[in-house]
Structure formats: structure tokens, C-alpha cells
Design a protein around this motif. Structure first.
Motif, PDB file in Angstrom:
ATOM      1  N   TYR A  50      16.611  94.888 -27.400  1.00 40.53           N
ATOM      2  CA  TYR A  50      16.900  95.073 -28.707  1.00 40.53           C
ATOM      3  C   TYR A  50      16.818  94.069 -29.493  1.00 40.53           C
ATOM      4  O   TYR A  50      16.323  93.704 -30.659  1.00 40.53           O
ATOM      5  N   GLY A  51      17.470  93.001 -28.971  1.00 37.78           N
ATOM      6  CA  GLY A  51      17.509  91.400 -29.713  1.00 37.78           C
ATOM      7  C   GLY A  51      16.269  91.116 -29.882  1.00 37.78           C
ATOM      8  O   GLY A  51      16.099  90.249 -30.746  1.00 37.78           O
ATOM      9  N   ARG A  52      15.417  91.069 -28.923  1.00 44.02           N
ATOM     10  CA  ARG A  52      14.081  90.672 -28.979  1.00 44.02           C
ATOM     11  C   ARG A  52      13.306  91.123 -30.037  1.00 44.02           C
ATOM     12  O   ARG A  52      12.486  90.711 -30.789  1.00 44.02           O
ATOM     13  N   LEU A  53      13.296  92.726 -30.301  1.00 40.96           N
ATOM     14  CA  LEU A  53      12.896  93.362 -31.297  1.00 40.96           C
ATOM     15  C   LEU A  53      13.305  92.806 -32.827  1.00 40.96           C
ATOM     16  O   LEU A  53      12.745  92.685 -33.679  1.00 40.96           O
ATOM     17  N   VAL A  54      14.712  92.464 -32.966  1.00 38.84           N
ATOM     18  CA  VAL A  54      15.310  91.994 -33.804  1.00 38.84           C
ATOM     19  C   VAL A  54      14.766  90.642 -34.354  1.00 38.84           C
ATOM     20  O   VAL A  54      14.421  90.122 -35.534  1.00 38.84           O
ATOM     21  N   ASN A  55      14.475  89.674 -33.330  1.00 41.11           N
ATOM     22  CA  ASN A  55      13.888  88.684 -33.420  1.00 41.11           C
ATOM     23  C   ASN A  55      12.287  88.531 -33.917  1.00 41.11           C
ATOM     24  O   ASN A  55      11.702  87.339 -33.705  1.00 41.11           O
ATOM     25  N   GLY A  56      11.750  89.709 -34.086  1.00 42.72           N
ATOM     26  CA  GLY A  56      10.431  89.591 -34.357  1.00 42.72           C
ATOM     27  C   GLY A  56       9.372  89.830 -33.140  1.00 42.72           C
ATOM     28  O   GLY A  56       8.223  89.921 -33.297  1.00 42.72           O
ATOM     29  N   GLY A  57      10.086  90.006 -31.990  1.00 41.02           N
ATOM     30  CA  GLY A  57       9.172  90.217 -30.669  1.00 41.02           C
ATOM     31  C   GLY A  57       8.699  91.499 -30.393  1.00 41.02           C
ATOM     32  O   GLY A  57       9.094  92.479 -31.274  1.00 41.02           O
ATOM     33  N   GLU A  58       8.115  92.069 -29.173  1.00 41.95           N
ATOM     34  CA  GLU A  58       7.719  93.216 -28.815  1.00 41.95           C
ATOM     35  C   GLU A  58       8.280  93.378 -27.506  1.00 41.95           C
ATOM     36  O   GLU A  58       8.577  92.650 -26.764  1.00 41.95           O
ATOM     37  N   VAL A  59       8.339  94.841 -27.053  1.00 40.53           N
ATOM     38  CA  VAL A  59       8.778  95.200 -25.740  1.00 40.53           C
ATOM     39  C   VAL A  59       8.102  96.104 -25.338  1.00 40.53           C
ATOM     40  O   VAL A  59       7.409  96.930 -25.835  1.00 40.53           O
ATOM     41  N   GLU A  60       7.253  95.752 -23.815  1.00 46.87           N
ATOM     42  CA  GLU A  60       6.578  96.474 -23.276  1.00 46.87           C
ATOM     43  C   GLU A  60       6.998  96.936 -22.055  1.00 46.87           C
ATOM     44  O   GLU A  60       7.813  96.224 -21.446  1.00 46.87           O
ATOM     45  N   LEU A  61       6.647  98.115 -21.253  1.00 45.65           N
ATOM     46  CA  LEU A  61       7.093  98.556 -20.046  1.00 45.65           C
ATOM     47  C   LEU A  61       6.973  97.372 -18.798  1.00 45.65           C
ATOM     48  O   LEU A  61       8.036  97.180 -18.231  1.00 45.65           O
ATOM     49  N   ARG A  62       5.762  96.612 -19.123  1.00 49.78           N
ATOM     50  CA  ARG A  62       5.566  95.886 -17.891  1.00 49.78           C
ATOM     51  C   ARG A  62       6.972  94.409 -17.882  1.00 49.78           C
ATOM     52  O   ARG A  62       7.482  94.143 -16.750  1.00 49.78           O
ATOM     53  N   VAL A 101      28.888 104.868 -21.501  1.00 53.54           N
ATOM     54  CA  VAL A 101      28.690 103.676 -22.160  1.00 53.54           C
ATOM     55  C   VAL A 101      27.843 103.946 -23.671  1.00 53.54           C
ATOM     56  O   VAL A 101      26.929 104.642 -23.438  1.00 53.54           O
ATOM     57  N   GLN A 102      28.452 103.914 -24.650  1.00 49.99           N
ATOM     58  CA  GLN A 102      27.878 104.184 -25.904  1.00 49.99           C
ATOM     59  C   GLN A 102      27.084 102.855 -26.635  1.00 49.99           C
ATOM     60  O   GLN A 102      27.606 101.866 -26.518  1.00 49.99           O
ATOM     61  N   MET A 103      25.910 103.237 -27.139  1.00 56.86           N
ATOM     62  CA  MET A 103      25.348 102.322 -28.026  1.00 56.86           C
ATOM     63  C   MET A 103      24.733 102.833 -29.253  1.00 56.86           C
ATOM     64  O   MET A 103      24.349 104.316 -29.264  1.00 56.86           O
ATOM     65  N   HIS A 104      24.945 102.159 -30.240  1.00 60.78           N
ATOM     66  CA  HIS A 104      24.350 102.516 -31.565  1.00 60.78           C
ATOM     67  C   HIS A 104      23.412 101.409 -32.131  1.00 60.78           C
ATOM     68  O   HIS A 104      23.694 100.359 -32.254  1.00 60.78           O
ATOM     69  N   LEU A 105      22.184 101.784 -32.351  1.00 58.06           N
ATOM     70  CA  LEU A 105      21.088 101.060 -32.778  1.00 58.06           C
ATOM     71  C   LEU A 105      20.826 101.128 -34.192  1.00 58.06           C
ATOM     72  O   LEU A 105      20.376 102.202 -34.596  1.00 58.06           O
ATOM     73  N   PRO A 106      20.970  99.888 -34.917  1.00 57.58           N
ATOM     74  CA  PRO A 106      21.012 100.065 -36.432  1.00 57.58           C
ATOM     75  C   PRO A 106      19.721 100.398 -36.978  1.00 57.58           C
ATOM     76  O   PRO A 106      19.766 101.178 -37.855  1.00 57.58           O
ATOM     77  N   ASP A 107      18.500 100.085 -36.425  1.00 55.67           N
ATOM     78  CA  ASP A 107      17.297 100.264 -37.065  1.00 55.67           C
ATOM     79  C   ASP A 107      16.464 101.413 -36.141  1.00 55.67           C
ATOM     80  O   ASP A 107      16.296 101.267 -35.054  1.00 55.67           O
ATOM     81  N   ASN A 108      16.287 102.552 -36.592  1.00 58.76           N
ATOM     82  CA  ASN A 108      15.471 103.670 -36.326  1.00 58.76           C
ATOM     83  C   ASN A 108      14.173 103.330 -35.499  1.00 58.76           C
ATOM     84  O   ASN A 108      13.935 103.508 -34.507  1.00 58.76           O
ATOM     85  N   ARG A 109      13.464 102.235 -36.403  1.00 59.09           N
ATOM     86  CA  ARG A 109      12.021 101.919 -35.839  1.00 59.09           C
ATOM     87  C   ARG A 109      12.106 101.186 -34.604  1.00 59.09           C
ATOM     88  O   ARG A 109      11.352 101.405 -33.812  1.00 59.09           O
ATOM     89  N   MET A 110      13.209 100.182 -34.639  1.00 57.84           N
ATOM     90  CA  MET A 110      13.087  99.291 -33.715  1.00 57.84           C
ATOM     91  C   MET A 110      13.610 100.253 -32.360  1.00 57.84           C
ATOM     92  O   MET A 110      13.513  99.920 -31.187  1.00 57.84           O
ATOM     93  N   ALA A 111      14.500 101.037 -32.792  1.00 52.87           N
ATOM     94  CA  ALA A 111      15.249 101.894 -31.324  1.00 52.87           C
ATOM     95  C   ALA A 111      14.132 102.765 -30.683  1.00 52.87           C
ATOM     96  O   ALA A 111      13.877 102.826 -29.454  1.00 52.87           O
ATOM     97  N   GLN A 112      13.162 103.486 -31.604  1.00 49.24           N
ATOM     98  CA  GLN A 112      11.867 103.970 -31.011  1.00 49.24           C
ATOM     99  C   GLN A 112      11.125 103.006 -30.079  1.00 49.24           C
ATOM    100  O   GLN A 112      10.608 103.524 -29.254  1.00 49.24           O
ATOM    101  N   SER A 113      10.807 101.719 -30.660  1.00 52.55           N
ATOM    102  CA  SER A 113      10.191 100.828 -29.883  1.00 52.55           C
ATOM    103  C   SER A 113      10.878 100.591 -28.515  1.00 52.55           C
ATOM    104  O   SER A 113      10.286 100.240 -27.529  1.00 52.55           O
TER     105      SER A 113
END
Length: 326
Positions: free
Chosen positions: A73-85, A16-28
Motif C-alpha cells: 500500500y505504501g508503494r501505491l501511495v508513493n506512485g508505484g504499482e503493485v502486480e501479482l508477480r 488484525v484490522q486494517m483501514h485503507l484511506p484511499d478506495n482506489r488504491m485499496a482496489q489496486s
């Protein structure tokens, strides 16, 4: 750079392939040192290769892993954050899902949390559990809310974050945060320093929540201007608190008289949140908790919200949840 993770027990016919348009969001999304990808790969038994913002996933549950990454990734696009928990919490549900319907439900919950996001000056805060989402909705729709449950469930932090959000939006003019000065055997008179130095140790958790949502500079500025007030419960007597967001933390350590005094401070245009854990009462033996008394008396009144958290809502180290269960 290529990051390889745990190999699956069974290879999927097609990766399965994924391409994430925003490099900064990809790292997050990938997390520090790709920690998020590591955990997803481990729990779902897939093999993930990340090159820049392009991701390849192999394994029997590769599509499940992609669906989960799409949600966050959608959460990041909408201005949210992603944490391991948060990823851990969703993974628990995904791993346990035995059908496509259950999988969709698990991911829909994580995706749906974005509508409950609290936006503060320093960060955007998303609920991490169903009860946290219910709690935020209840804080938004009721003038008086009781948040009940064990340590680490976010009941105080989310109430402070919601108060900060309303202050920044001009919906209230000030924040008033309070706790009863009851701790393990110590009393204010035996602590050194002036009154501020005496009470600050009791109120430190409230400061921590403010610093995390507003930043230290803004907290100090607004404290000096009187927009934020942090004081022990005894300082509330005789006041009418109008156009304010008022929070009482550690409410299990109030007496019924103190609780009645506090609740009747609610003035015009104000909101009030009361948080506590009835399993951690530090009052003298035989003394009835004001929080228990208030819940018993007010639970059926309209306009008052009550949310009960449990060990599944603990968002600190996973070991804390195990401790609470034990």
C-alpha cells in the motif's frame, strides 16, 4: 462486499484490522477480483475479509500478512504499482523467514525497491528482485552497462524504461535501439517487403518495450521526429552517437568485430546498455560471441557496470523460471 479466503489452520487470538484511506488504491492493492488477497491468504494460511477499504485478517500469521499489505500500500501511495508477480516474490521470502529479523529484511527489500522506481509516461516501474534493483542503480551510475542473463529477467525492458525516463527528462536527446539481425536460420534477404518490413520482425521486442512505457502514439510520433531510432546493428557502422541513450539487445549474437564497432560509437553525453544471454547464442558453430569477448576484456575497467541475472530474477510466468532452471 465481503471476500473470504482460505481459513488458517490455527486461529490468532485477536483478528488484525486494517483501514485503507484511499478506495482506489485499496482496489489496486487487492488486485483483480481480489487475486492478491487470495494469494496472500493461501501462502500464509490466513483468513482475510475485505469490506470496501476495510480489511480483517485472522490466523497465526495475520500480522505478517498485514505487514506485507502495508508495504505494498505504501508503494501505491508513493506512485508505484503493485502486480501479482511482485507479491509472489515477496511472499516467497516471507514464507521462508524463520525469525522476526528475516521477516523484516524480506519486507524491507520490497519497501526499499520504491527508491529505484523508473517513471515513464505510461507507468511507474518498480524492480521486482534484488538484481533488478542493482541493475537500475547501475544503469543510473554508469555510462556503459552490460545486463546478462536468461529470458524474462527484465534486462532489456528495464534498460528501455531507463532510456525513456532520461528522454522524457531531457537528459538525452534521442534513443537508439539496435539488435543484430541473427535469428533461427533466416536472413534479411529472404524476407518479403522493403527494408523496414525486413528488419521489424527482429526488432519487435524493442517496440514492445517502448509501447509499454511510452504508449503507441508517442512512439510513432517520436519515431517520425527522429527522437527514437530502431535499427539493426549493421546500420551503426561509421556513426558517432552523441547525446543519446543507445541499447544493444541480443548482444550474444554479435561477433567480436561487431561488438567493438558498436561500443566505439559511444559519443559525448551518451549512455549505452548492452543486454544478452550467453546461453542462447545463434551464431554459426565455432564463431566466438562478441558479448563473451567484451565481458572478458572489459570487466575490470572503471565506469563500466555488469549485472548478472539468474533464474530467480525471471518475472514472466513462474513456469519460465522452472524452465530456465531445468
Amino acid at each position: 462486499m465481503t471476500t473470504k479466503h482460505h481459513a488458517p489452520s490455527t486461529e490468532a487470538p485477536e483478528p488484525v484490522q486494517m483501514h485503507l484511506p484511499d478506495n482506489r488504491m485499496a482496489q489496486s492493492l487487492f488486485g483483480p477480483h481480489n487475486a492478491h488477497l487470495d494469494r496472500i491468504a493461501e501462502r500464509l494460511g490466513v483468513y482475510i475479509t475485505a469490506r470496501g477499504n476495510h480489511v480483517t485478517i485472522k490466523g497465526a500469521r495475520a500480522r505478517d500478512a498485514k505487514a506485507l499489505l502495508d508495504v505494498f500500500y505504501g508503494r501505491l501511495v508513493n506512485g508505484g504499482e503493485v502486480e501479482l508477480r511482485e507479491i509472489e516474490t515477496t511472499l516467497d521470502k516471507v514464507v521462508q523467514s524463520g525469525s522476526d529479523t528475516q521477516l523484516r529484511d524480506a519486507l524491507a527489500v520490497a519497501q526499499g525497491y520504491t527508491e529505484f522506481a523508473i517513471k515513464t509516461r505510461k507507468r511507474t516501474i518498480n524492480p521486482r528482485t534484488d538484481n533488478q534493483a542493482v541493475y537500475i542503480r547501475t544503469l543510473r551510475s554508469n555510462e556503459l552497462v552490460f545486463g546478462l542473463g536468461p529470458a524474462g529477467t527484465g534486462k532489456t525492458f528495464l534498460a528501455v524504461a531507463r532510456a525513456v525516463e532520461m528522454l522524457l527528462a531531457g537528459e538525452v536527446e534521442r534513443l537508439i535501439l539496435s539488435r543484430p539481425a541473427v535469428e533461427a536460420g533466416e536472413r534479411l534477404g529472404f524476407l518479403p517487403g522493403d527494408m523496414k518490413e525486413k528488419v521489424d520482425p527482429y526488432l519487435r521486442p524493442l517496440y514492445d518495450a517502448l509501447f509499454d512505457t511510452l504508449g503507441a502514439d508517442q512512439v510513432e510520433k517520436r519515431l517520425a521526429a527522429g527522437e527514437i531510432e530502431i535499427a539493426p546493428l549493421a546500420f551503426m557502422r561509421g556513426r558517432t552517437l552523441a547525446h543519446a541513450y543507445v541499447i544493444l539487445d541480443e548482444a550474444q549474437n554479435t561477433t567480436p568485430v561487431q561488438m567493438k564497432m558498436f561500443l566505439t560509437r559511444l559519443g559525448e553525453g551518451s549512455r549505452m546498455a548492452v543486454t544478452g544471454d550467453l546461453s542462447q547464442i545463434d551464431l554459426p558453430p565455432g564463431q566466438r560471441s562478441g558479448l563473451f569477448d567484451a565481458i572478458e576484456t572489459l570487466q575490470d575497467l572503471p565506469g563500466i557496470g555488469m549485472v548478472q541475472f539468474d533464474q530467480h530474477d525471471v518475472v514472466r510466468n513462474r513456469l519460465v523460471g522452472a524452465i530456465v532452471r531445468a
